[in-house]
Design an enzyme around this catalytic site. Sequence first.
Site, PDB file in Angstrom:
ATOM      1  N   GLN A 130       0.710  -1.116  -0.077  1.00 20.17           N
ATOM      2  CA  GLN A 130       0.033  -0.237   0.033  1.00 20.17           C
ATOM      3  C   GLN A 130       1.029   1.192   0.105  1.00 20.17           C
ATOM      4  O   GLN A 130       1.746   1.291   0.755  1.00 20.17           O
ATOM      5  CB  GLN A 130      -0.977   0.065   1.093  1.00 20.17           C
ATOM      6  CG  GLN A 130      -2.001  -1.093   1.361  1.00 20.17           C
ATOM      7  CD  GLN A 130      -1.354  -2.258   2.195  1.00 20.17           C
ATOM      8  OE1 GLN A 130      -0.214  -2.651   2.115  1.00 20.17           O
ATOM      9  NE2 GLN A 130      -2.242  -2.999   2.874  1.00 20.17           N
TER      10      GLN A 130
ATOM     11  N   ASP B 150      -3.857   1.484  -3.891  1.00 21.19           N
ATOM     12  CA  ASP B 150      -4.383   2.359  -2.731  1.00 21.19           C
ATOM     13  C   ASP B 150      -3.966   3.786  -3.131  1.00 21.19           C
ATOM     14  O   ASP B 150      -3.658   4.732  -1.999  1.00 21.19           O
ATOM     15  CB  ASP B 150      -3.930   1.949  -1.220  1.00 21.19           C
ATOM     16  CG  ASP B 150      -4.520   0.607  -0.870  1.00 21.19           C
ATOM     17  OD1 ASP B 150      -5.163  -0.051  -1.875  1.00 21.19           O
ATOM     18  OD2 ASP B 150      -4.319   0.378   0.184  1.00 21.19           O
TER      19      ASP B 150
ATOM     20  N   ASP C  55      -7.266  -1.864  -6.004  1.00 24.55           N
ATOM     21  CA  ASP C  55      -7.764  -1.163  -4.888  1.00 24.55           C
ATOM     22  C   ASP C  55      -7.678   0.542  -4.860  1.00 24.55           C
ATOM     23  O   ASP C  55      -7.594   0.989  -3.902  1.00 24.55           O
ATOM     24  CB  ASP C  55      -7.817  -1.539  -3.658  1.00 24.55           C
ATOM     25  CG  ASP C  55      -7.920  -3.285  -3.590  1.00 24.55           C
ATOM     26  OD1 ASP C  55      -8.710  -3.599  -4.427  1.00 24.55           O
ATOM     27  OD2 ASP C  55      -7.425  -3.983  -2.953  1.00 24.55           O
TER      28      ASP C  55
ATOM     29  N   ARG D  55     -14.170  -4.559  -6.208  1.00 27.68           N
ATOM     30  CA  ARG D  55     -14.333  -5.534  -5.159  1.00 27.68           C
ATOM     31  C   ARG D  55     -14.701  -5.041  -3.702  1.00 27.68           C
ATOM     32  O   ARG D  55     -14.452  -4.075  -3.424  1.00 27.68           O
ATOM     33  CB  ARG D  55     -13.218  -6.465  -5.002  1.00 27.68           C
ATOM     34  CG  ARG D  55     -12.182  -5.889  -4.667  1.00 27.68           C
ATOM     35  CD  ARG D  55     -10.767  -7.079  -4.579  1.00 27.68           C
ATOM     36  NE  ARG D  55      -9.503  -6.302  -4.133  1.00 27.68           N
ATOM     37  CZ  ARG D  55      -8.380  -7.224  -3.809  1.00 27.68           C
ATOM     38  NH1 ARG D  55      -8.893  -8.435  -3.481  1.00 27.68           N
ATOM     39  NH2 ARG D  55      -7.383  -6.453  -3.418  1.00 27.68           N
TER      40      ARG D  55
ATOM     41  N   TRP E 240     -14.264  -4.385  -0.062  1.00 25.75           N
ATOM     42  CA  TRP E 240     -13.379  -4.648   1.078  1.00 25.75           C
ATOM     43  C   TRP E 240     -14.230  -4.732   2.432  1.00 25.75           C
ATOM     44  O   TRP E 240     -14.038  -5.607   3.226  1.00 25.75           O
ATOM     45  CB  TRP E 240     -12.607  -3.401   1.161  1.00 25.75           C
ATOM     46  CG  TRP E 240     -11.468  -3.187   2.452  1.00 25.75           C
ATOM     47  CD1 TRP E 240     -10.749  -4.177   2.952  1.00 25.75           C
ATOM     48  CD2 TRP E 240     -10.987  -1.786   2.739  1.00 25.75           C
ATOM     49  NE1 TRP E 240     -10.089  -3.575   3.967  1.00 25.75           N
ATOM     50  CE2 TRP E 240     -10.031  -2.386   3.983  1.00 25.75           C
ATOM     51  CE3 TRP E 240     -11.475  -0.658   2.731  1.00 25.75           C
ATOM     52  CZ2 TRP E 240      -9.665  -1.417   4.754  1.00 25.75           C
ATOM     53  CZ3 TRP E 240     -10.591   0.437   3.476  1.00 25.75           C
ATOM     54  CH2 TRP E 240     -10.031   0.069   4.647  1.00 25.75           C
TER      55      TRP E 240
END
Length: 330
Positions: A139, A162, A183, A246, A248
């Site tokens: 991340q 991220d 993400d 998706r 989390w």
Amino acid sequence: MLSYILALCLNLCLVLAASRTTAPSGALVVSKAPAKGQYSKIQDAVNALSTSSTTAQSIFIEAGTYSEQVYIAPRKAALTIYGYSENTADYAHNVVTITQKLSQNEVATNDLTATLRAWSTNFKLYNVNVVNSYGSGKQALALNAAAANQGYYACKFVGFQDTILAQTGTQLYAKSYIEGATDFIFGQHGLAWFTGCDIRVLSASLGYITASGRASSEAGYYVLDHCSIAAKSGATVAKGAYYLGRPWGAYARVAVQSSTISEVVNAAGWHIWNTGDERTDHVTFGEYANTGAGASGTRKFETKLSKAVAITDVLGSGYASAAYVDKTYL
């Protein structure tokens, strides 16, 4: 009639294509070659501002690349940061960049990796590129938008995993560029409206654009409105390598509407969190009036939207008069 419409469009373009090449009155100035009373680091200018004053504050950043992490502490006043620009309507003309490359290999939390850690309400950012250059593997945030009532206009956010943490409260991202692979639009409680944004994906065998961490039936919502989703220019991305999102959180809620979706998005549209930990029972993944090769298919877990999500459903009925909202970008 046609000539009238064309003239109106031209006038609108001229209004939007304004420049901002000098500091607004009262703004602190950051420069690569600072004059007396100016600052060489953005963080130094932020630190020079009172956190207890209620008078509106502003910072103007001259052209250049600033290699630093910037933390904007909570404050009582509204704060606006402007980047030098000869065309404020278009991120492609941005000449101010903030960059660094922290990841969770070096620090303990997502927040501490962020190039811009925005913890103040009523914060606006114009014409600034915000980059975390760490790359893949951990991340590594470009932005942590950690407070309500924030607006980002003609900005560019670059990362891999991220990229943007839209964590809490009402947030507006308009006419901006957002880049990543995993993400890269995520958070838990944010009510975030992304409009007119170019969302670009990187070379990867598998990727996810959003990861809503909404864990209950609270208000949180991410809406991608009139956006463009495609591969980054020059990147090789296989057909169907990416998913719109998706979950989390078990109550993840995302809508993509009136957007152009290229073939990089898989026909299934949406993805489970992980095998054995699917988290799909209570998700709301909606689409409405999208176009492009990636806009159709056998969508999984999709909620059929009968109409577009209204901006008031996300930002509230009084959004148009809110201090953080710049209607010229809507």
